[in-house]
Design an enzyme around this catalytic site. Structure first.
Site, PDB file in Angstrom:
ATOM      1  N   ARG A 123       0.817  -1.229   0.000  1.00 27.48           N
ATOM      2  CA  ARG A 123       0.000   0.000   0.000  1.00 27.48           C
ATOM      3  C   ARG A 123       0.846   1.272   0.000  1.00 27.48           C
ATOM      4  NH1 ARG A 123      -2.882  -3.141   3.618  1.00 27.48           N
ATOM      5  NH2 ARG A 123      -4.808  -3.946   2.751  1.00 27.48           N
ATOM      6  N   LYS A 145       2.786  11.351 -11.495  1.00 31.72           N
ATOM      7  CA  LYS A 145       1.862  10.534 -12.307  1.00 31.72           C
ATOM      8  C   LYS A 145       2.583   9.252 -12.665  1.00 31.72           C
ATOM      9  CE  LYS A 145      -0.812  12.036 -15.849  1.00 31.72           C
ATOM     10  NZ  LYS A 145      -1.249  12.966 -16.923  1.00 31.72           N
ATOM     11  N   GLU A 187       9.101  16.947 -25.327  1.00 28.48           N
ATOM     12  CA  GLU A 187       8.456  17.566 -24.151  1.00 28.48           C
ATOM     13  C   GLU A 187       8.956  19.001 -23.940  1.00 28.48           C
ATOM     14  OE1 GLU A 187       5.999  15.918 -22.927  1.00 28.48           O
ATOM     15  OE2 GLU A 187       6.441  13.771 -22.864  1.00 28.48           O
ATOM     16  N   LYS A 229       6.856  22.319 -14.445  1.00 29.45           N
ATOM     17  CA  LYS A 229       6.184  21.079 -14.027  1.00 29.45           C
ATOM     18  C   LYS A 229       5.913  21.116 -12.527  1.00 29.45           C
ATOM     19  CE  LYS A 229       4.720  16.785 -14.882  1.00 29.45           C
ATOM     20  NZ  LYS A 229       5.301  15.626 -15.523  1.00 29.45           N
ATOM     21  N   GLU A 239      -4.716  16.528 -11.751  1.00 29.05           N
ATOM     22  CA  GLU A 239      -5.166  16.813 -13.125  1.00 29.05           C
ATOM     23  C   GLU A 239      -6.677  16.993 -13.239  1.00 29.05           C
ATOM     24  OE1 GLU A 239      -2.840  14.914 -16.301  1.00 29.05           O
ATOM     25  OE2 GLU A 239      -4.686  14.772 -17.427  1.00 29.05           O
ATOM     26  N   ARG A 243      -3.441  21.138 -15.164  1.00 23.61           N
ATOM     27  CA  ARG A 243      -2.440  20.129 -15.538  1.00 23.61           C
ATOM     28  C   ARG A 243      -2.729  19.488 -16.902  1.00 23.61           C
ATOM     29  NH1 ARG A 243       0.561  15.899 -11.434  1.00 23.61           N
ATOM     30  NH2 ARG A 243       1.832  14.886 -13.013  1.00 23.61           N
ATOM     31  N   ASN A 247      -0.881  17.923 -21.854  1.00 20.97           N
ATOM     32  CA  ASN A 247      -1.182  16.906 -22.867  1.00 20.97           C
ATOM     33  C   ASN A 247      -1.192  17.443 -24.291  1.00 20.97           C
ATOM     34  OD1 ASN A 247      -1.392  14.875 -20.962  1.00 20.97           O
ATOM     35  ND2 ASN A 247      -3.518  15.406 -20.502  1.00 20.97           N
ATOM     36  N   HIS A 250      -0.286  15.210 -27.163  1.00 23.29           N
ATOM     37  CA  HIS A 250      -0.397  13.837 -26.654  1.00 23.29           C
ATOM     38  C   HIS A 250      -1.642  13.088 -27.118  1.00 23.29           C
ATOM     39  CE1 HIS A 250       2.938  15.109 -24.202  1.00 23.29           C
ATOM     40  NE2 HIS A 250       3.024  13.948 -23.593  1.00 23.29           N
ATOM     41  N   HIS A 254      -0.415   9.752 -28.438  1.00 21.21           N
ATOM     42  CA  HIS A 254      -0.710   8.426 -27.884  1.00 21.21           C
ATOM     43  C   HIS A 254      -1.218   7.466 -28.958  1.00 21.21           C
ATOM     44  CE1 HIS A 254      -1.043   9.886 -23.423  1.00 21.21           C
ATOM     45  NE2 HIS A 254       0.198   9.760 -23.832  1.00 21.21           N
ATOM     46  N   HIS A 267       7.827   7.693 -27.282  1.00 19.15           N
ATOM     47  CA  HIS A 267       6.887   8.680 -26.747  1.00 19.15           C
ATOM     48  C   HIS A 267       7.240  10.111 -27.187  1.00 19.15           C
ATOM     49  CE1 HIS A 267       4.004  10.519 -24.063  1.00 19.15           C
ATOM     50  NE2 HIS A 267       4.966  11.305 -23.612  1.00 19.15           N
TER      51      HIS A 267
HETATM   52  P1  NAD Z   1      12.755   5.169 -21.857  1.00 16.98           P
HETATM   53  O1  NAD Z   1      12.542   5.106 -20.421  1.00 16.98           O
HETATM   54  O2  NAD Z   1      12.278   4.053 -22.707  1.00 16.98           O
HETATM   55  O3  NAD Z   1      14.315   5.384 -22.137  1.00 16.98           O
HETATM   56  C1  NAD Z   1      14.778   5.499 -23.451  1.00 16.98           C
HETATM   57  C2  NAD Z   1      15.905   4.507 -23.759  1.00 16.98           C
HETATM   58  O4  NAD Z   1      17.131   5.018 -23.261  1.00 16.98           O
HETATM   59  C3  NAD Z   1      15.741   3.123 -23.159  1.00 16.98           C
HETATM   60  O5  NAD Z   1      16.180   2.180 -24.091  1.00 16.98           O
HETATM   61  C4  NAD Z   1      16.689   3.152 -21.959  1.00 16.98           C
HETATM   62  O6  NAD Z   1      17.160   1.873 -21.662  1.00 16.98           O
HETATM   63  C5  NAD Z   1      17.788   4.034 -22.443  1.00 16.98           C
HETATM   64  N1  NAD Z   1      18.511   4.810 -21.434  1.00 16.98           N
HETATM   65  C6  NAD Z   1      17.956   5.490 -20.404  1.00 16.98           C
HETATM   66  N2  NAD Z   1      18.888   6.224 -19.791  1.00 16.98           N
HETATM   67  C7  NAD Z   1      20.060   5.994 -20.416  1.00 16.98           C
HETATM   68  C8  NAD Z   1      21.372   6.506 -20.241  1.00 16.98           C
HETATM   69  N3  NAD Z   1      21.657   7.447 -19.340  1.00 16.98           N
HETATM   70  N4  NAD Z   1      22.343   6.036 -21.067  1.00 16.98           N
HETATM   71  C9  NAD Z   1      22.042   5.136 -22.046  1.00 16.98           C
HETATM   72  N5  NAD Z   1      20.820   4.658 -22.273  1.00 16.98           N
HETATM   73  C10 NAD Z   1      19.821   5.085 -21.459  1.00 16.98           C
HETATM   74  O7  NAD Z   1      12.085   6.476 -22.501  1.00 16.98           O
HETATM   75  P2  NAD Z   1      11.821   7.950 -21.951  1.00 16.98           P
HETATM   76  O8  NAD Z   1      11.718   8.765 -23.182  1.00 16.98           O
HETATM   77  O9  NAD Z   1      12.759   8.353 -20.888  1.00 16.98           O
HETATM   78  O10 NAD Z   1      10.382   7.836 -21.256  1.00 16.98           O
HETATM   79  C11 NAD Z   1       9.211   7.594 -21.996  1.00 16.98           C
HETATM   80  C12 NAD Z   1       8.096   7.222 -21.051  1.00 16.98           C
HETATM   81  O11 NAD Z   1       7.838   8.299 -20.155  1.00 16.98           O
HETATM   82  C13 NAD Z   1       6.787   6.916 -21.750  1.00 16.98           C
HETATM   83  O12 NAD Z   1       6.264   5.721 -21.243  1.00 16.98           O
HETATM   84  C14 NAD Z   1       5.900   8.083 -21.356  1.00 16.98           C
HETATM   85  O13 NAD Z   1       4.540   7.714 -21.300  1.00 16.98           O
HETATM   86  C15 NAD Z   1       6.435   8.429 -20.004  1.00 16.98           C
HETATM   87  N6  NAD Z   1       6.118   9.793 -19.568  1.00 16.98           N
HETATM   88  C16 NAD Z   1       5.550   9.954 -18.338  1.00 16.98           C
HETATM   89  C17 NAD Z   1       5.258  11.223 -17.862  1.00 16.98           C
HETATM   90  C18 NAD Z   1       4.700  11.377 -16.480  1.00 16.98           C
HETATM   91  O14 NAD Z   1       4.309  12.476 -16.102  1.00 16.98           O
HETATM   92  N7  NAD Z   1       4.666  10.350 -15.685  1.00 16.98           N
HETATM   93  C19 NAD Z   1       5.548  12.341 -18.641  1.00 16.98           C
HETATM   94  C20 NAD Z   1       6.129  12.157 -19.886  1.00 16.98           C
HETATM   95  C21 NAD Z   1       6.426  10.878 -20.342  1.00 16.98           C
HETATM   96 ZN    ZN Z   2       4.677  13.116 -22.565  1.00 18.80          ZN
END
Ligand code: NAD
Ligand code: ZN
Length: 371
Positions: A123, A145, A187, A229, A239, A243, A247, A250, A254, A267
């Site tokens: 939890r 989030k 972003e 942010k 949200e 907030r 999007n 997005h 998506h 993404h």
């Molecule tokens: P990711 O986490 O897939 O990372 C991208 C790639 O880079 C992966 O292959 C990872 O293994 C590699 N990698 C990461 N750090 C590294 C480093 N320092 N050196 C070498 N390789 C590295 O992708 P991302 O773009 O970071 O995140 C995308 C995700 O974030 C999506 O699922 C999206 O929905 C989510 N997201 C969430 C929010 C939120 O508010 N929670 C906001 C925006 C995006």
């Molecule tokens: Zn995003």
């Protein structure tokens, strides 16, 4: 060395974002200062582990933390209930109790997945965001989030669950593949359009420096995005209001991710393309001037986006749009630009205009993978 601190003000759940370079040496003392439990599990992926896992573990052990790790495969498809469940099993088998902390060491995938696991395990256990991609350092690690994807929709199973603190080491970006820098820009440009015309102009002038990871330029955009942010999260944690503007790009984004089976399009790339389609909608609805529309598209065109064709076809994107469960009273919600730094939320976009915007997007060279 911590060079900057930005606070997310949420009453009892307030927390800092620490930003700097060569940060590993101060991680453990920061954990102590925040009362993080001694039992720590670092969760990361196989791309990140070879670079950063061992030094972090050794450092924490040096400060008498009891540390173990879970290393999973990389990629968006890991943001699933199946993977979360596998992590629950591993935590339970290792007797990780309620007074433990999880460290999400990785990009947005690791951050969202580990945050989700932390929210549900016993939890709720303490967790720390240690983002390692540009995208996660400017956006996803802040705000609480957390979610996994469901076959019927992205981020459909999740929670609002805030970390103890966010730990941003700019040095991590040095090992990041160039494609991931482009994703981060998705972003970053978004923040410029929705809230900050000055940031937008800064990106226009300094795009090459950001792409080359010039420290000063990265720190500048990273700091601005985190400030925004943090502010938006403080105003509207769950949200129900402002907030939503995060999007922008997005709604279409998506659908693009889903149409590419969460593998063809990343993404951040989907957000860049989504902004092109959504800005087109705004222009057709007479909401934004031709000048601003062209400035936004011109900036995105300068970003070296390479999307492989793969399963991405117009028909599949249209289908993904139709099947996306994220609607408000049965309507698709769009965040559309009015001018640089200002957007409006619109629920009345005609389906025919959505289709036209996707056809327009597919006519752009970047989607065909020819560049
Ligand atoms: P990711 O986490 O897939 O990372 C991208 C790639 O880079 C992966 O292959 C990872 O293994 C590699 N990698 C990461 N750090 C590294 C480093 N320092 N050196 C070498 N390789 C590295 O992708 P991302 O773009 O970071 O995140 C995308 C995700 O974030 C999506 O699922 C999206 O929905 C989510 N997201 C969430 C929010 C939120 O508010 N929670 C906001 C925006 C995006
Ligand atoms: Zn995003």
């Amino acid at each position: 060395m911590i060079q900057r601190q930005i606070d997310v003000a949420l009453g009892e759940r307030s927390y800092p974002i620490y930003v700097g370079t060569s940060m590993t040496t101060s991680f453990a003392p920061t954990c102590q200062q925040h009362g993080v439990p001694k039992r720590i599990v670092i969760i990361t992926d196989t791309n990140i582990a070879p670079h950063y896992l061992k030094p972090l573990q050794q450092h924490l052990r040096h400060f008498q933390f009891d540390v173990s790790s879970i290393v999973i495969p990389p990629g968006e498809r890991q943001k699933s209930l199946q993977r979360a469940n596998a992590i629950f099993t591993e935590l339970l088998k290792s007797n990780v109790g309620r007074k433990s902390a999880l460290v999400a060491l990785g990009g947005g995938v690791i951050g969202d997945l580990v945050g989700f696991v932390a929210a549900a395990y016993h939890r709720g256990v303490t967790y720390i965001q240690a983002p390692t991609t540009l995208l996660s350092q400017v956006d996803s690690s802040v705000g609480g989030k957390v979610a996994v994807n469901h076959p019927l929709g992205k981020n459909m199973i999740g929670a609002f669950y805030q970390p103890k603190f966010v730990w941003i080491d700019i040095d991590c970006l040095r090992t990041l593949p160039p494609r991931e820098i482009v994703c981060g820009l998705g972003e970053i440009v978004k923040y410029g359009v929705i809230l900050d015309a000055e940031l937008f102009a800064y990106i226009e002038t300094n795009l090459d420096r950001i792409l080359q990871l010039d420290n000063e330029a990265v720190m500048h955009v990273q700091g601005r995005c985190c400030e925004m942010k943090a502010h938006i999260t403080s105003e509207d944690e769950r949200e129900t209001g402002i907030r939503v503007i995060l999007n922008y790009g997005h709604t279409v984004g998506h659908a693009l991710e889903a149409a590419g089976n969460f593998t063809t399009v990343k993404h951040g790339e989907a957000v860049l393309m989504g902004m092109i389609a959504e800005t087109y909608i705004a222009r057709q609805m007479g909401m934004v001037s031709p000048e601003v529309h062209e400035r936004i598209v011109a900036l995105i065109r300068r970003i070296p986006l390479r999307v492989r064709k793969g399963s991405l076809t117009l028909a599949r994107v249209l289908q993904a749009m139709k099947h996306d469960k994220k609607t408000v009273d049965g309507k698709k919600r769009f965040v559309l630009p009015v001018r640089l730094g200002e957007v409006q939320i619109v629920d009345t976009v005609e389906p025919s205009l959505i289709n036209a915007s996707l056809r327009h997007l597919f006519a752009e060279k970047m989607v065909t993978g020819k560049r």
